[in-house]
Design a protein around this motif. Structure first.
Motif, mmCIF file in Angstrom:
data_model
loop_
_atom_site.group_PDB
_atom_site.id
_atom_site.type_symbol
_atom_site.label_atom_id
_atom_site.label_comp_id
_atom_site.label_asym_id
_atom_site.label_seq_id
_atom_site.Cartn_x
_atom_site.Cartn_y
_atom_site.Cartn_z
ATOM 1 N N UNK A 81 0.836 -1.210 0.000
ATOM 2 C CA UNK A 81 0.000 0.000 0.000
ATOM 3 C C UNK A 81 0.871 1.260 0.000
ATOM 4 N N UNK B 211 2.586 1.737 -3.265
ATOM 5 C CA UNK B 211 1.671 2.241 -4.294
ATOM 6 C C UNK B 211 1.560 3.761 -4.230
ATOM 7 N N UNK B 212 1.431 4.284 -3.036
ATOM 8 C CA UNK B 212 1.282 5.743 -2.918
ATOM 9 C C UNK B 212 2.600 6.450 -3.268
ATOM 10 N N UNK C 51 2.466 6.575 -7.044
ATOM 11 C CA UNK C 51 1.495 7.560 -7.538
ATOM 12 C C UNK C 51 2.039 8.982 -7.398
ATOM 13 N N UNK C 52 2.677 9.241 -6.282
ATOM 14 C CA UNK C 52 3.193 10.592 -6.032
ATOM 15 C C UNK C 52 4.603 10.785 -6.598
ATOM 16 N N UNK C 53 5.143 9.717 -7.204
ATOM 17 C CA UNK C 53 6.499 9.753 -7.783
ATOM 18 C C UNK C 53 7.570 10.002 -6.723
ATOM 19 N N UNK C 54 7.191 9.842 -5.463
ATOM 20 C CA UNK C 54 8.198 10.038 -4.413
ATOM 21 C C UNK C 54 9.279 8.966 -4.484
#
Lengths: 116, 634
Positions: free
Chosen positions: A83, A86-87, A90-93
């Protein structure tokens, strides 16, 4: 959120568990501030037990990363649950954090280099 | 037999044809007949005016091999035409060991040029059986023959030649270099004392060649004999000594117990990398793990454009290990470096980029190459330098979609709520990557303004915007998104409803559960399944009564999901909800019930499960056996 801190060869290892949100993000930042005040600027965060992270939690990590960079230190992360991974995607961090699969891999990357 | 001879005769006659095609066919014909007459014909074709025919004939001869072909070919070594001579030599070399007896037999030819060529060919064949004949030529009356024989003995590599070569090196001054080179090629440790004597002689050329020879032998103990020469005034000798030490290092898997003044050789070592010299590259990179003077750092940066693959990876890792101080020399070289070089250099400093480095990177926002602009966007974002926001906004309007996506991501890392409107603009981009990057940025920024904008987007004209909005609100995950997500459970789009429920589960603290309970009656089966998962996750056994209604849902997969979800609670007191489904009409439902009852540890299910182990449906029988094993039944 629970934060366990230990040190290994000049690297502070913080093992986080629980939810990383506004409140726990602030607590994490306080812990980091104490460490950097003591000149510990090589930090590893083990996120294996982090079950939830929200916008404020991400903001706290970004803020910590900026702080460590300013001090010419180094911040690494490892053991991201799917999880959390995934974030980060998504945030390209994932592009700006040094992320390792395991804590051992991350710590191995802190091998000291002698300069002649 | 007479037919074959007649056929060869015809082919030989056709070799004289003015028609090149006919001559070529004749050569092919002769090549397929392994008789001496045919071989002779092929040898004749070696002098054909057409190069292609000569080469075909040579190819056949090399494949036929044997003494006849070799004897005939040796005659060409006296040919005045250099091309024919070289072609004959090549064929003889290809024939290899089979040609050696014929060559040895002719090594005393009157013509010294032929003797020399024979020595050359024997050397390139490199067969030990030529050693004795070549040793005999070390005392030839002609110096060229002696030199060729010495070189050939080096290629052959037999230690039997060593005494002869020592004698030539010491007595025939003009062949000394060839003899020492040969001794080096033979590579025997027993030659080392002789070579140490040579490297300390008066003739610098002899010293140079002897140093190289010692390097070729590859004995670790030789390093102490070579080390004094790396301080030699003559750079050629010094570089040769360094190269010899590198060769020895390689031969000994990098183990050299000797301190070397490597800083003196940075030029030589990095020149070796530029020239793609494998040995020097390997040595240099393997020794750099604790050798980071400024000359070395500069050298490594300068050779980046000359390496690829594993070597490039090692150099970038080495430079990365140096730490932030590597940024300055890289930035100094960045603008003058070739394009491919620039990308690699940027990758190295990406890890260390801070506000100071970011300032130096700003001009590259206008770089001609989109890949560089993309990298710069990421680096400016990760620098934490707020002063880069203006430049990143320029990149967010770039003509290249990848650059725009990188810029929006970076803005997310630097911007505050005040920039929400600008970043919302990214959601209108024609490329999905850019829209997703803008969503990522909004998630990091979070806050009430972003939540308000995304909540409004839940009812945007574009369905994709609605779905992006609901998933973004879910990822933001703050308290203020709970209410809009609860409202979104009544959204006209089933995808939005389902996503809203999923997000609420992740967030965890949901004050009003009723909208989710109502969603158990949603017209869309996916939403109903999401509601089951959500209620059981948020309220546990308190929601079982509501959820259990869907055990009779019209959709088989909702029924399956309900049974599985109840099973996941691992509560034996809930088994009575599931027991009837162990005898359902559908195998898939029976299978789900067997698994769920196993999780609940329901012993009442054992008799039915026992019967089920003989079911014709192997999957069902297997599930029953596993359930029994888990419960502890038969």
């Amino acid at each position: 959120m629970e934060i366990k801190i230990r040190e290994q060869e000049n690297v502070a290892i913080l093992s986080l568990s629980g939810r990383l949100d506004l409140a726990s993000g602030a607590t994490l930042k306080e812990h980091l501030k104490k460490l950097t005040d003591e000149k510990t600027i090589q930090i590893h965060l083990n996120l294996a037990e982090v079950e939830f992270i929200n916008s404020s939690g991400l903001g706290a990590l970004v803020s910590i990363m900026k702080e460590i960079r300013l001090l010419k230190g180094r911040l690494t992360l490892s053991n991201l649950a799917s999880y959390v991974q995934e974030i980060f995607e998504i945030t390209q961090l994932s592009h700006i954090f040094e992320i390792y699969t395991t804590e051992d891999e991350a710590l191995a990357s802190y091998q000291p280099v002698e300069a002649n | 037999m007479s037919d074959v001879i007649e056929q060869i005769g015809q082919l030989l006659a056709r070799l004289q044809s003015p028609d090149v095609v006919e001559r070529e066919e004749a050569v092919h014909g002769l090549g397929s007949v392994k008789q001496d007459e045919a071989i002779a014909g092929l040898v004749v074709a070696m002098e054909d005016p057409d190069l292609g025919i000569r080469e075909i004939a040579a190819d056949y001869l090399s494949r036929i091999g044997g003494d006849t072909a070799s004897q005939l070919l040796i005659r060409f070594l006296a040919n005045e035409d250099i091309g024919t001579r070289n072609l004959a030599s090549e064929v003889l070399i290809k024939i290899g060991a089979e040609a050696v007896p014929a060559l040895v037999e002719n090594i005393d030819e009157d013509d010294h040029d032929v003797r020399k060529f024979i020595c050359d060919v024997l050397g390139l064949i490199g067969h030990e059986s030529a050693t004795e004949a070549l040793l005999g030529r070390l005392w030839d009356e002609n110096l060229n023959v002696i030199c060729s024989a010495a070189e050939a003995l080096g290629y052959v590599g037999s230690t039997e030649a060593l005494d002869g070569l020592y004698a030539v090196a010491e007595r025939i001054g003009d062949a000394t270099l060839q003899a020492i080179e040969a001794i080096g090629k033979i590579g025997s440790k027993e030659s080392l004392d002789f070579l140490y004597k040579q490297i300390n002689g008066d003739d610098p050329m002899v010293t140079l060649v002897a140093v190289e020879a010692v390097g070729q032998i590859g004995c670790a103990e030789s390093v102490s004999h070579l080390a004094p020469f790396i301080d030699a005034e003559d750079r050629t000798t010094a570089d040769a000594a360094m190269a010899a030490i590198i060769a020895i290092s390689r031969a000994n898997e990098g183990r050299i117990e000797y301190d070397l003044p490597l800083d003196k050789f940075t030029g030589f070592l990095f020149e070796g990398i530029r020239n793609r010299d494998q040995a020097i590259t390997e040595f240099t990179l393997s020794r750099l793990s604790n050798w980071f003077g400024s000359k070395v750092i500069s050298g490594l940066i300068d050779v980046i454009g000359f390496v690829e693959g594993d070597e490039l990876k090692r150099i970038t890792e080495l430079l990365g290990d140096v730490g932030p101080k590597v940024a300055k020399p890289i930035l100094e070289r960045l603008s003058d470096a070739p394009l491919t070089h620039q990308s690699k250099l940027l990758d190295i400093i990406a890890r260390f980029v801070d506000e100071n480095i970011a300032v130096d990177l700003l001009p590259y926002v206008h770089h001609d190459n989109a890949e560089i602009r993309q990298r710069i966007a990421h680096m400016l974002g990760s620098s934490g330098f707020k002063g880069a926001v203006k430049d990143l906004k320029i990149l967010a309007t770039d003509t290249n979609g990848h650059v725009r996506a990188a810029a929006y991501s970076a803005l997310g890392w630097l911007c505050s709520e005040a920039d929400t409107d600008f970043i919302m603009g990214g959601l209108d981009d024609k490329y999905a990557d850019v829209r997703e990057a803008a969503v990522g940025a909004l998630i990091i920024i979070g806050g009430s303004k972003v939540v308000a904008k995304l909540t409004a987007d839940l009812y945007h004209d574009d369905i994709e915007r609605q779905r992006l909005a609901v998933s973004s609100l879910g990822w933001i995950g703050e308290v203020e998104v709970v209410e809009p997500l609860l409202k979104a459970i009544n959204h006209p789009d089933a995808g939005v409803r389902k996503s809203a429920i999923g997000s609420l589960v992740r967030i965890g603290s949901v004050p009003d559960i009723e909208p989710i309970t109502l969603a158990l009656n949603d017209e869309n089966s996916g939403v109903r399944k999401a509601a089951i998962t959500a209620l059981l996750a948020l309220r546990g056994t308190e929601s079982v009564k509501d959820v259990a209604i869907l055990l009779e849902d019209e959709d088989v997969w909702v029924r399956y999901h309900t049974i599985s979800s109840l099973g996941d609670l691992n509560r034996s007191e809930l088994a009575h909800y599931i027991m009837p489904y162990l005898e359902d009409d559908l195998d898939i439902i029976k299978l789900a019930a067997a698994k769920a009852l196993a999780q609940m540890g329901c012993r009442e299910a054992v008799p039915i499960l026992n019967n089920m182990t003989d079911d014709r449906n192997e999957d069902l029988a297997k599930a029953a056996r596993m359930a029994l094993s888990s419960i502890g039944g038969k």
